[in-house]
Write an enzyme that holds these catalytic residues in place. Structure first.
Site, mmCIF file in Angstrom:
data_model
loop_
_atom_site.group_PDB
_atom_site.id
_atom_site.type_symbol
_atom_site.label_atom_id
_atom_site.label_comp_id
_atom_site.label_asym_id
_atom_site.label_seq_id
_atom_site.Cartn_x
_atom_site.Cartn_y
_atom_site.Cartn_z
ATOM 1 N N HIS A 1 -20.661 27.238 17.700
ATOM 2 C CA HIS A 1 -20.488 28.275 18.720
ATOM 3 C C HIS A 1 -21.642 29.287 18.762
ATOM 4 O O HIS A 1 -21.427 30.505 18.825
ATOM 5 C CB HIS A 1 -19.162 29.011 18.504
ATOM 6 C CG HIS A 1 -17.954 28.128 18.685
ATOM 7 N ND1 HIS A 1 -17.920 27.071 19.566
ATOM 8 C CD2 HIS A 1 -16.717 28.139 18.086
ATOM 9 C CE1 HIS A 1 -16.723 26.487 19.522
ATOM 10 N NE2 HIS A 1 -15.991 27.098 18.629
ATOM 11 N N HIS B 1 -13.274 30.638 24.838
ATOM 12 C CA HIS B 1 -12.492 30.172 23.696
ATOM 13 C C HIS B 1 -11.106 30.821 23.665
ATOM 14 O O HIS B 1 -10.642 31.263 22.603
ATOM 15 C CB HIS B 1 -13.254 30.463 22.410
ATOM 16 C CG HIS B 1 -12.961 29.511 21.298
ATOM 17 N ND1 HIS B 1 -11.677 29.283 20.835
ATOM 18 C CD2 HIS B 1 -13.767 28.719 20.560
ATOM 19 C CE1 HIS B 1 -11.734 28.409 19.851
ATOM 20 N NE2 HIS B 1 -12.987 28.039 19.667
ATOM 21 N N TYR C 1 -7.200 31.132 23.333
ATOM 22 C CA TYR C 1 -6.123 30.400 22.668
ATOM 23 C C TYR C 1 -4.860 30.642 23.482
ATOM 24 O O TYR C 1 -4.442 31.793 23.654
ATOM 25 C CB TYR C 1 -5.891 30.928 21.251
ATOM 26 C CG TYR C 1 -6.933 30.577 20.218
ATOM 27 C CD1 TYR C 1 -8.230 31.096 20.278
ATOM 28 C CD2 TYR C 1 -6.607 29.754 19.139
ATOM 29 C CE1 TYR C 1 -9.162 30.804 19.307
ATOM 30 C CE2 TYR C 1 -7.548 29.456 18.152
ATOM 31 C CZ TYR C 1 -8.818 29.986 18.244
ATOM 32 O OH TYR C 1 -9.741 29.701 17.264
ATOM 33 N N ASP D 1 -8.887 18.264 17.266
ATOM 34 C CA ASP D 1 -10.069 19.129 17.380
ATOM 35 C C ASP D 1 -11.189 18.222 17.880
ATOM 36 O O ASP D 1 -12.157 17.963 17.178
ATOM 37 C CB ASP D 1 -10.397 19.750 16.006
ATOM 38 C CG ASP D 1 -11.426 20.869 16.104
ATOM 39 O OD1 ASP D 1 -11.937 21.121 17.212
ATOM 40 O OD2 ASP D 1 -11.724 21.483 15.057
ATOM 41 N N GLU E 1 -11.241 23.925 25.743
ATOM 42 C CA GLU E 1 -12.575 24.472 25.994
ATOM 43 C C GLU E 1 -13.377 23.482 26.824
ATOM 44 O O GLU E 1 -13.709 22.390 26.346
ATOM 45 C CB GLU E 1 -13.288 24.733 24.674
ATOM 46 C CG GLU E 1 -12.584 25.695 23.761
ATOM 47 C CD GLU E 1 -12.863 25.397 22.289
ATOM 48 O OE1 GLU E 1 -14.015 25.544 21.853
ATOM 49 O OE2 GLU E 1 -11.923 24.985 21.584
HETATM 50 C C1 BGC Z 1 -13.727 24.086 17.187
HETATM 51 C C2 BGC Z 1 -12.934 24.188 15.908
HETATM 52 C C3 BGC Z 1 -13.087 25.570 15.381
HETATM 53 C C4 BGC Z 1 -12.591 26.526 16.429
HETATM 54 C C5 BGC Z 1 -12.705 27.967 15.987
HETATM 55 C C6 BGC Z 1 -13.187 25.073 18.151
HETATM 56 O O1 BGC Z 1 -13.941 25.031 19.314
HETATM 57 O O2 BGC Z 1 -13.703 22.794 17.719
HETATM 58 O O3 BGC Z 1 -13.392 23.247 14.961
HETATM 59 O O4 BGC Z 1 -12.379 25.739 14.200
HETATM 60 O O5 BGC Z 1 -13.318 26.351 17.586
HETATM 61 O O6 BGC Z 1 -13.924 28.222 15.504
#
Ligand code: BGC
Length: 376
Positions: free
Chosen positions: A137, A210, A212, A276, A341
């Site tokens: 990221h 990102h 949730y 994931d 995402e």
């Molecule tokens: C990733 C995960 C990660 C999460 C938070 C996601 O986009 O694929 O592996 O733990 O982000 O960082």
């Protein structure tokens, strides 16, 4: 607390704080359509604000210019009860404790780049390794940890424009990258995110958000009971460090088959570590197409995901461990929320068979994603 009101939009008052508590009966009747801005603190000597976008029906989205983070998205359930389908906090301080990217804008490169390096046009680039030996990221200080310049466009729908200039070699990436992200809350409860960027040197770019989600609005319900469809016949398998192996594999006969709606928990036990993974979307163009749908029987909420992007990271909050406390006081436990995402595929700069994520000088990066919530 300072408030400002803008253009044709009516001013809000401090008493109309959006309904973000899980059990709130607040119908948002007090909220007026428009955009309001409140002081939220300072980071790196820069002012941080919280912006509240309210549509004609009283649905709301709150966004801070710290990390371009969406802190809540408040919509009604089947009984007309409003709560946030996005997890987050009601103040800046917990966002500075490095939560795992809750609601944040991600860049310059979303997801992982293997061994924190790539080469481009014959030059090798070394990035910050912040996930074992890989870059995740954007590196140590990605776009989620910077203060964006925010402005409220003169628009008929509530919107927020965020701008950030990522300097040449920031976190190791080449080129000065001018990024603009526009958030809009539509009257049909769509959170629209439009990403634009230009560079002065060729560079990988992979921007995403990102957030949730827990559609029930109550994070004590895990998302394993929600139902998911992803319009993807293939996915990209990963190694033990979550770097794609390079293979594009059919989902058929595997736990990754969400081509028809399936309860997320159904095949969960057969996915080591939980989902994931990057799904290879069936769409063949870069038009804004529907690519996924999540539904939750408790609240009756459904969320459709539309995007122009070629991939979708489906993440079941496997690394959530209760350390961070959602608004309302509930710890965010493993699988209490999920991420969808939209993105280019992880590690594309090192995978020539993946769609290119390289932006060149003179080109315009432009991607759009919409998360649209309704009730069945
Ligand atoms: C990733 C995960 C990660 C999460 C938070 C996601 O986009 O694929 O592996 O733990 O982000 O960082």
């Amino acid at each position: 607390m300072k408030f400002a009101s803008f253009m044709l939009f009516a001013a809000a008052t401090t008493t109309l704080a959006v309904s973000c508590n899980n059990n709130s009966e607040n119908k948002n009747t007090a909220v007026k359509p428009g955009v309001t801005k409140t002081d939220w603190g300072k980071v790196d000597g820069k002012d941080v604000y919280l912006y509240t976008l309210v549509n004609d029906k009283g649905d709301t989205v709150t966004i801070t210019n710290y990390g371009g983070t969406v802190t809540s998205f408040v919509t009604p359930d089947k009984n007309g009860k409003y709560s946030s389908v996005i997890v987050g906090f009601d103040s800046l301080a917990p966002y500075l404790q490095k939560p795992p990217y809750f609601g944040a804008l991600i860049g310059r490169y979303g997801n992982r780049i293997g061994n924190a390096q790539f080469s481009l046009d014959g030059t090798g680039y070394k990035l910050a390794a912040n996930d074992g030996k890989n870059t995740l990221h954007g590196g140590l200080k990605g776009f989620d940890k910077v203060v964006w310049d925010a402005s409220i466009p003169n628009d008929t729908v509530p919107s927020l424009t965020l701008k950030y200039v990522s300097k040449d070699l920031e976190e190791g990436f080449p080129g000065n990258l001018n990024v603009t992200v526009q958030y809009t809350l539509t009257n049909d409860i769509g959170l629209k995110i439009e990403y634009s960027a230009e560079t002065d040197k060729a560079t990988p770019v992979n921007l995403t958000n990102h957030s949730y989600f827990n559609l029930s609005g109550d994070v004590t319900n895990t998302i394993l009971g929600e139902t998911l469809m992803i319009d993807a016949d293939n996915y990209t398998p990963v190694d033990t460090t979550l770097i794609p192996t390079g293979e594009i594999k059919s989902v058929k006969g595997t736990p990754f088959d969400f081509t028809t709606p399936k309860e997320i928990g159904k095949d969960f036990a057969n996915v080591q570590g939980g989902y994931d993974h990057n799904f290879v979307l069936n769409k063949k163009d870069n038009l804004l197409d529907k690519v996924a749908e999540v539904s939750d029987s408790i609240s009756g909420r459904v969320m459709d995901v539309y995007t122009t992007q070629p991939g979708l990271q489906f993440y079941t909050g496997n690394f959530l461990d209760g350390k961070f406390i959602n608004r309302g006081g509930t710890p965010l436990a493993q699988h209490s929320a999920l991420c969808l995402e939209t993105q280019h595929f992880p590690d594309s700069p090192n995978k020539p068979n993946f769609p290119s994520s390289i932006l060149k000088p003179g080109e315009k990066y432009h991607e759009v994603t919409v998360y649209k919530v309704s009730v069945k």
